[in-house]
Design a protein around this motif. Structure first.
Motif, mmCIF file in Angstrom:
data_model
loop_
_atom_site.group_PDB
_atom_site.id
_atom_site.type_symbol
_atom_site.label_atom_id
_atom_site.label_comp_id
_atom_site.label_asym_id
_atom_site.label_seq_id
_atom_site.Cartn_x
_atom_site.Cartn_y
_atom_site.Cartn_z
ATOM 1 N N LYS A 23 0.832 -1.210 0.000
ATOM 2 C CA LYS A 23 0.000 0.000 0.000
ATOM 3 C C LYS A 23 0.862 1.253 0.000
ATOM 4 N N GLN A 24 1.893 1.274 0.847
ATOM 5 C CA GLN A 24 2.773 2.439 0.913
ATOM 6 C C GLN A 24 3.574 2.578 -0.385
ATOM 7 N N GLY A 25 3.970 1.457 -0.980
ATOM 8 C CA GLY A 25 4.673 1.503 -2.260
ATOM 9 C C GLY A 25 3.821 2.133 -3.349
ATOM 10 N N HIS A 26 2.530 1.799 -3.363
ATOM 11 C CA HIS A 26 1.606 2.417 -4.323
ATOM 12 C C HIS A 26 1.546 3.927 -4.099
ATOM 13 N N ALA A 27 1.473 4.346 -2.846
ATOM 14 C CA ALA A 27 1.405 5.777 -2.525
ATOM 15 C C ALA A 27 2.674 6.492 -2.982
ATOM 16 N N ILE A 28 3.821 5.855 -2.792
ATOM 17 C CA ILE A 28 5.088 6.460 -3.235
ATOM 18 C C ILE A 28 5.088 6.595 -4.753
ATOM 19 N N LEU A 29 4.707 5.549 -5.469
ATOM 20 C CA LEU A 29 4.687 5.622 -6.928
ATOM 21 C C LEU A 29 3.689 6.660 -7.422
ATOM 22 N N ASP A 30 2.538 6.783 -6.759
ATOM 23 C CA ASP A 30 1.575 7.826 -7.128
ATOM 24 C C ASP A 30 2.195 9.210 -6.977
ATOM 25 N N THR A 31 2.918 9.415 -5.890
ATOM 26 C CA THR A 31 3.563 10.706 -5.651
ATOM 27 C C THR A 31 4.651 10.967 -6.680
ATOM 28 N N LEU A 32 5.474 9.969 -6.941
ATOM 29 C CA LEU A 32 6.541 10.135 -7.934
ATOM 30 C C LEU A 32 5.967 10.398 -9.326
ATOM 31 N N ALA A 33 4.904 9.683 -9.674
ATOM 32 C CA ALA A 33 4.305 9.823 -11.004
ATOM 33 C C ALA A 33 3.784 11.234 -11.267
ATOM 34 N N ALA A 34 3.471 11.962 -10.218
ATOM 35 C CA ALA A 34 2.964 13.325 -10.362
ATOM 36 C C ALA A 34 4.087 14.345 -10.558
#
Length: 96
Positions: free
Chosen positions: A19-30
């Motif tokens: 879950k935290q990995g998804h949040a990190i990738l979402d942040t990076l993708a932005a």
């Protein structure tokens, strides 16, 4: 530019880590310069994970790390302490 951040994750923390990995990738993708990313798990050592992302350049990646600091903070204790930024020297299958 390729970024690889490895983590050692106890089995009991796997679900929260994903879950935290998804949040990190979402942040990076932005962030500007982001091209693609993935969260991967070792086939041979299931406690070893990698957060892999590709960037237009090192400057974009370094600025994105600053923006993602809060999302990454809970996982810092699980990070493998090693260099994470790799410069592309040759990419097979891409025209130069």
């Amino acid at each position: 530019m390729l970024a690889v951040i490895r983590y050692t994750v106890p089995e009991a923390q796997t679900q929260d880590f994903v879950k935290q990995g998804h949040a990190i990738l979402d942040t990076l993708a932005a962030q500007p310069g982001y091209q693609r990313g993935r969260l991967a798990r070792s086939i041979d050592e299931p406690n070893l994970w990698a957060l892999v992302s590709e960037w237009e350049g090192a400057g974009f990646y370094r600025r994105a790390l600053s923006a993602a600091r809060m999302a990454m903070y809970p996982l810092m204790i699980l990070m493998v302490n090693e260099p994470s930024a790799f410069e592309d020297i040759y990419v097979y299958g891409q025209e130069e």
